[in-house]
Design a protein around this motif. Sequence first.
Motif, PDB file in Angstrom:
ATOM      1  N   TYR A 267       0.863  -1.185   0.000  1.00  0.00           N
ATOM      2  CA  TYR A 267       0.000   0.000   0.000  1.00  0.00           C
ATOM      3  C   TYR A 267       0.891   1.223   0.000  1.00  0.00           C
ATOM      4  O   TYR A 267       1.905   1.270   0.715  1.00  0.00           O
TER       5      TYR A 267
ATOM      6  N   GLU B  71       0.740   5.617   0.065  1.00  0.00           N
ATOM      7  CA  GLU B  71       0.000   6.853   0.131  1.00  0.00           C
ATOM      8  C   GLU B  71       0.170   7.623  -1.184  1.00  0.00           C
ATOM      9  O   GLU B  71       1.143   7.426  -1.914  1.00  0.00           O
ATOM     10  N   ASP B  72      -0.785   8.491  -1.464  1.00  0.00           N
ATOM     11  CA  ASP B  72      -0.758   9.218  -2.725  1.00  0.00           C
ATOM     12  C   ASP B  72       0.511  10.039  -2.902  1.00  0.00           C
ATOM     13  O   ASP B  72       0.974  10.240  -4.024  1.00  0.00           O
TER      14      ASP B  72
ATOM     15  N   LYS C  17       2.991   7.394  -4.243  1.00  0.00           N
ATOM     16  CA  LYS C  17       2.541   6.384  -5.199  1.00  0.00           C
ATOM     17  C   LYS C  17       3.107   6.687  -6.591  1.00  0.00           C
ATOM     18  O   LYS C  17       3.084   7.816  -7.050  1.00  0.00           O
TER      19      LYS C  17
ATOM     20  N   SER D 276      -3.529  -2.275   6.552  1.00  0.00           N
ATOM     21  CA  SER D 276      -4.800  -1.621   6.285  1.00  0.00           C
ATOM     22  C   SER D 276      -4.807  -1.181   4.832  1.00  0.00           C
ATOM     23  O   SER D 276      -3.794  -0.718   4.313  1.00  0.00           O
ATOM     24  N   GLY D 277      -5.917  -1.318   4.186  1.00  0.00           N
ATOM     25  CA  GLY D 277      -5.981  -0.965   2.780  1.00  0.00           C
ATOM     26  C   GLY D 277      -6.222   0.497   2.510  1.00  0.00           C
ATOM     27  O   GLY D 277      -6.277   0.916   1.345  1.00  0.00           O
ATOM     28  N   SER D 278      -6.345   1.303   3.570  1.00  0.00           N
ATOM     29  CA  SER D 278      -6.739   2.688   3.350  1.00  0.00           C
ATOM     30  C   SER D 278      -5.777   3.705   3.930  1.00  0.00           C
ATOM     31  O   SER D 278      -5.868   4.884   3.598  1.00  0.00           O
ATOM     32  N   GLN D 279      -4.868   3.291   4.797  1.00  0.00           N
ATOM     33  CA  GLN D 279      -3.947   4.244   5.395  1.00  0.00           C
ATOM     34  C   GLN D 279      -2.822   3.498   6.091  1.00  0.00           C
ATOM     35  O   GLN D 279      -2.892   2.290   6.292  1.00  0.00           O
TER      36      GLN D 279
ATOM     37  N   ASP E 194      -1.289   3.857   9.540  1.00  0.00           N
ATOM     38  CA  ASP E 194      -1.510   4.511  10.841  1.00  0.00           C
ATOM     39  C   ASP E 194      -0.472   4.016  11.837  1.00  0.00           C
ATOM     40  O   ASP E 194      -0.313   2.804  12.016  1.00  0.00           O
TER      41      ASP E 194
END
Length: 127
Positions: free
Chosen positions: A59, A61-62, A65, A105-108, A110
Amino acid sequence: EVQLVESGGGLAQAGGSLRLPCAASGFTFDDYAIGWFRQAPGKEREGISCFSNKDGYTYYEDSVKGRFTISSDNAKSTVYLQMNNLKPEDTAVYFCAQGWQFYCSGSQVDSEDFGSWGQGTQVTVSS
C-alpha cells in the motif's frame, strides 16, 4: 528482541533515487507487516507505505505512489524502500516499523497499527 535497522539515507538531488533497507530481526518475518513512515522538520510523522510479506500486499500513500516501491529479501529479512524521482518535499527522517498483525490496512498507514520502530535514517533532497 525485536530490532529494525534502517540505512541508506543521505543526500540526493531532485529527480534522483535512494534505496532504504530495513533489516528486521527477533521475529518471524512473514507474521508481521512492515510500515514505512517519515517525519519532516516541524511536521507530524506521516505513514507512506505498508508491506505484508505473507500475502504480498503493498500500500502506498498518494504522496509517494508511482515513485516509491517496496520489495523484500526473505533470506535477509529485509524490506527495501526504493525511492525514485525524489522531490525536495521528500526530505525527512524515514522510519520502518513492525505491524501488530501480518496484514496492512488498505486505506492508510496509521502509526497505531505498528509497535516496534527503527531509529530512522535521514533523507535530504536538494533542488
